[in-house]
Design an enzyme around this catalytic site. Structure first.
Site, PDB file in Angstrom:
ATOM      1  N   TYR A  51       0.887  -1.026  -0.123  1.00  0.00           N
ATOM      2  CA  TYR A  51      -0.098  -0.046  -0.144  1.00  0.00           C
ATOM      3  C   TYR A  51       0.877   1.333  -0.144  1.00  0.00           C
ATOM      4  CZ  TYR A  51       0.577  -0.349   5.032  1.00  0.00           C
ATOM      5  OH  TYR A  51       1.496  -0.026   6.300  1.00  0.00           O
ATOM      6  N   HIS A  58       1.839  -9.006  -2.191  1.00  0.00           N
ATOM      7  CA  HIS A  58       2.963  -8.992  -1.405  1.00  0.00           C
ATOM      8  C   HIS A  58       4.061  -9.051  -2.336  1.00  0.00           C
ATOM      9  CE1 HIS A  58       4.300  -9.286   2.789  1.00  0.00           C
ATOM     10  NE2 HIS A  58       3.628  -8.754   2.924  1.00  0.00           N
ATOM     11  N   ARG A  92       9.171   1.461  11.847  1.00  0.00           N
ATOM     12  CA  ARG A  92       9.015  -0.116  11.738  1.00  0.00           C
ATOM     13  C   ARG A  92      10.280  -0.404  10.818  1.00  0.00           C
ATOM     14  NH1 ARG A  92       3.512  -1.353  10.226  1.00  0.00           N
ATOM     15  NH2 ARG A  92       3.331  -0.700  12.263  1.00  0.00           N
ATOM     16  N   ASP A 125      12.849  -2.620   8.987  1.00  0.00           N
ATOM     17  CA  ASP A 125      12.954  -3.728   7.790  1.00  0.00           C
ATOM     18  C   ASP A 125      14.258  -3.727   7.165  1.00  0.00           C
ATOM     19  OD1 ASP A 125      11.909  -5.106   5.265  1.00  0.00           O
ATOM     20  OD2 ASP A 125      10.025  -4.479   6.154  1.00  0.00           O
ATOM     21  N   TYR A 165       6.539 -12.451  12.506  1.00  0.00           N
ATOM     22  CA  TYR A 165       5.657 -13.158  12.980  1.00  0.00           C
ATOM     23  C   TYR A 165       5.809 -14.717  13.026  1.00  0.00           C
ATOM     24  CZ  TYR A 165       3.580  -8.970  10.761  1.00  0.00           C
ATOM     25  OH  TYR A 165       3.278  -7.879  10.179  1.00  0.00           O
ATOM     26  N   ASP A 221       3.524  -5.089  14.929  1.00  0.00           N
ATOM     27  CA  ASP A 221       2.562  -4.059  14.262  1.00  0.00           C
ATOM     28  C   ASP A 221       0.988  -4.049  14.684  1.00  0.00           C
ATOM     29  OD1 ASP A 221       3.263  -6.093  12.573  1.00  0.00           O
ATOM     30  OD2 ASP A 221       2.485  -5.053  10.956  1.00  0.00           O
ATOM     31  N   PHE A 222       0.854  -5.211  15.230  1.00  0.00           N
ATOM     32  CA  PHE A 222      -0.556  -5.621  15.432  1.00  0.00           C
ATOM     33  C   PHE A 222      -0.819  -5.274  17.144  1.00  0.00           C
ATOM     34  CE2 PHE A 222      -0.574  -8.228  11.867  1.00  0.00           C
ATOM     35  CZ  PHE A 222      -1.570  -7.475  11.012  1.00  0.00           C
ATOM     36  N   ILE A 271      -7.598  -8.055  16.631  1.00  0.00           N
ATOM     37  CA  ILE A 271      -6.655  -7.932  15.993  1.00  0.00           C
ATOM     38  C   ILE A 271      -5.450  -7.953  17.131  1.00  0.00           C
ATOM     39  CG2 ILE A 271      -6.067  -5.616  15.673  1.00  0.00           C
ATOM     40  CD1 ILE A 271      -5.893  -8.380  13.049  1.00  0.00           C
ATOM     41  N   LEU A 277      -0.805 -14.829  20.093  1.00  0.00           N
ATOM     42  CA  LEU A 277      -0.717 -16.090  19.423  1.00  0.00           C
ATOM     43  C   LEU A 277       0.645 -16.369  18.951  1.00  0.00           C
ATOM     44  CD1 LEU A 277      -3.786 -16.040  16.987  1.00  0.00           C
ATOM     45  CD2 LEU A 277      -3.243 -17.677  18.763  1.00  0.00           C
ATOM     46  N   HIS A 279       9.973  -5.743  11.543  1.00  0.00           N
ATOM     47  CA  HIS A 279       9.254  -5.906  10.305  1.00  0.00           C
ATOM     48  C   HIS A 279      10.318  -6.779   9.315  1.00  0.00           C
ATOM     49  CE1 HIS A 279       6.452  -5.588   6.422  1.00  0.00           C
ATOM     50  NE2 HIS A 279       5.631  -6.114   7.365  1.00  0.00           N
ATOM     51  N   GLU A 302       4.260 -13.522  -3.445  1.00  0.00           N
ATOM     52  CA  GLU A 302       5.435 -13.237  -3.059  1.00  0.00           C
ATOM     53  C   GLU A 302       6.553 -13.291  -3.944  1.00  0.00           C
ATOM     54  OE1 GLU A 302       5.527 -12.536   0.032  1.00  0.00           O
ATOM     55  OE2 GLU A 302       3.937 -13.346   1.145  1.00  0.00           O
TER      56      GLU A 302
END
Length: 452
Positions: free
Chosen positions: A53, A137, A166, A168, A274, A306-307, A318, A324, A358, A386
């Site tokens: 985005y 992605h 963030r 990366d 994640y 980020d969540f 979220i 999790l 990230h 991807e």
């Protein structure tokens, strides 16, 4: 899938030769933002930006304004922006929908396009009929003969426009063959599809009306590959890069990721935001540990996800995701406590204040480095489109840059010496515990691991 001769498979990958001086690794989001804006301002013949985005915020506006300025200064510039179709047309998570009004970033794209006579197309790429089951992605910006590759999207936090960032990975490669290859893929496999429409124009078609086209598009994407005249294979002594792409189960990118792990002899280093490895990746890591390979996994602390929402703020569903992932990490650590004790397996938690993490990718021995937006999770392996750049460095010509990047990442990490350092579910906030218990009772937690 078991790979009997993984090194041989890797050596047969077509590769593009590179010069070491043509490769540069950046170490911060702020430096990345500055470099992106500089490259846009200097562009002479083309700019292709592919991102999940382009956000309507200060950083997004700065990038879009830079593109319009470049186009005004050089009208012949070939500029195209590609973003995910679904992500662009919805508001932020939790934002109320206004009936009859275009939502999200697409409304902003249309406003800006009207002000600039539609001179820069912004294409929405619908990888699936629903965002839940697949998004664009694909990573990588092409500016003239240079490639800027990062997992970052375009907004304030990814570009460190304000106080928070963030983190990366950021790779610059000056190579005409690679740049041409990536642009050719976009033109042949994305922009030519009947499912792809401009989001900067008023009243783009509704998703329902193009469902058949989207299904055909996804079917074609499963067969799409980067195509170039390969001067070398990876078994030579030349520094090289292999662009890889894949969507859906058992795609070529997935296979190479597993082959890299299976080919490891001494060292595996993995970054993922994640912690939710696909079964195939977990199996190869377990096999590598049995072979005596040292494995380092660098993952974000749950507070660096980020969540993540702090417990003192209103709860949203979220916000359970970071918990999790941490529960998954605790189970993995518990099953490998012996390897952790003997420092064969090192789990590093990244945390830097209120900033987020990230990073994705892998380093295998001292020969291979994988730059990718792939989260190394079931969603990436099955749902999203991807890509990746696999660098083969047999003479270790990029070793100094590689080491500098790893040092930069590791400076904000702490090592888990025992799985008990990670919280149990019973230690989580009440709302999180309640939701996780509800999900577990109907086995929806398994579905969540697959699609989120």
């Amino acid at each position: 899938m078991r790979f009997q001769r993984p090194r041989s498979a890797l050596e047969q990958l077509p590769a593009i030769p590179m010069k070491p001086e043509s490769v540069k690794i950046l170490l911060s989001a702020a430096e990345y933002r500055q470099e992106l804006l500089k490259q846009i301002s200097k562009a002479k013949h083309r700019i292709y930006l592919c991102s999940l985005y382009l956000q309507h915020d200060e950083a997004g506006a700065q990038v879009l304004a830079a593109l319009y300025a470049a186009k005004a200064a050089r009208p012949a510039l070939d500029i195209a922006l590609l973003v995910d179709w679904h992500r662009a047309q919805r508001g932020l998570i939790g934002e109320a929908k206004q009936v009859g009004k275009m939502m999200g970033n697409a409304a902003w794209y249309q406003e800006q396009s009207a002000l600039h006579q539609g001179c820069i197309p912004i294409y929405g790429i619908p990888v699936q009929t629903s965002e839940l089951f697949g998004v664009l992605h694909l990573k990588g910006f092409v500016i003239d003969d240079g490639v800027i590759y990062s997992g970052a999207s375009i907004n304030n936090v990814y570009l460190h426009q304000q106080e928070k960032y963030r983190h990366d990975r950021y790779l610059l490669i000056q190579n005409a063959t690679l740049a041409n290859t990536m642009v050719d893929f976009i033109r042949r496999h994305l922009l030519c599809s009947a499912a792809v429409h401009r989001l900067d124009r008023i009243d783009p078609p509704g998703t329902r009306s193009i469902r058949a086209e989207i299904r055909d598009f996804r079917a074609n994407l499963k067969k799409a590959r980067y195509s170039f005249d390969a001067d070398i294979k990876q078994n030579t002594d030349v520094l090289s890069v292999s662009p890889l792409v894949g969507v859906g189960k058992n795609n070529p990118l997935n296979r190479v990721i597993c082959q890299l792990l299976a080919a490891s002899k001494k060292q595996i280093t993995i970054c993922t935001p994640y912690f939710n490895f696909p079964l195939a990746v977990t199996r190869e890591i377990n096999r590598a540990l049995k072979r005596g390979v040292k494995v380092d996994v660098i993952v974000g602390d749950k507070a660096a996800n980020d969540f993540y929402i702090p417990p003192d703020q209103p709860f949203k569903v979220i916000a359970a995701l970071p918990y999790l992932y941490e529960a998954n990490l605790r189970r993995f650590a518990k099953s490998h406590q012996s390897e952790i004790k003997h420092q064969q397996l090192n789990l590093h938690l990244w945390k830097d204040g209120d900033n987020t993490y990230h990073l994705k990718g892998m380093w295998i021995d001292e020969d291979y480095a994988l730059m990718t937006g792939n989260n190394l999770n079931p969603r990436a392996f099955r749902l999203d489109l991807e890509n990746a750049l696999l660098i083969h460095d047999p003479q270790h010509q990029l070793q100094n840059q590689r080491n500098a990047e790893l040092v930069s990442i590791m400076q904000h990490t702490s090592v888990i010496n025992h799985y008990r350092q990670l919280e149990k579910v019973r230690d989580y906030p009440h709302e999180v515990r309640k939701l996780l218990a509800r999900l577990s009772s109907v086995r929806l937690d398994r579905l969540a691991y697959r699609v989120l």
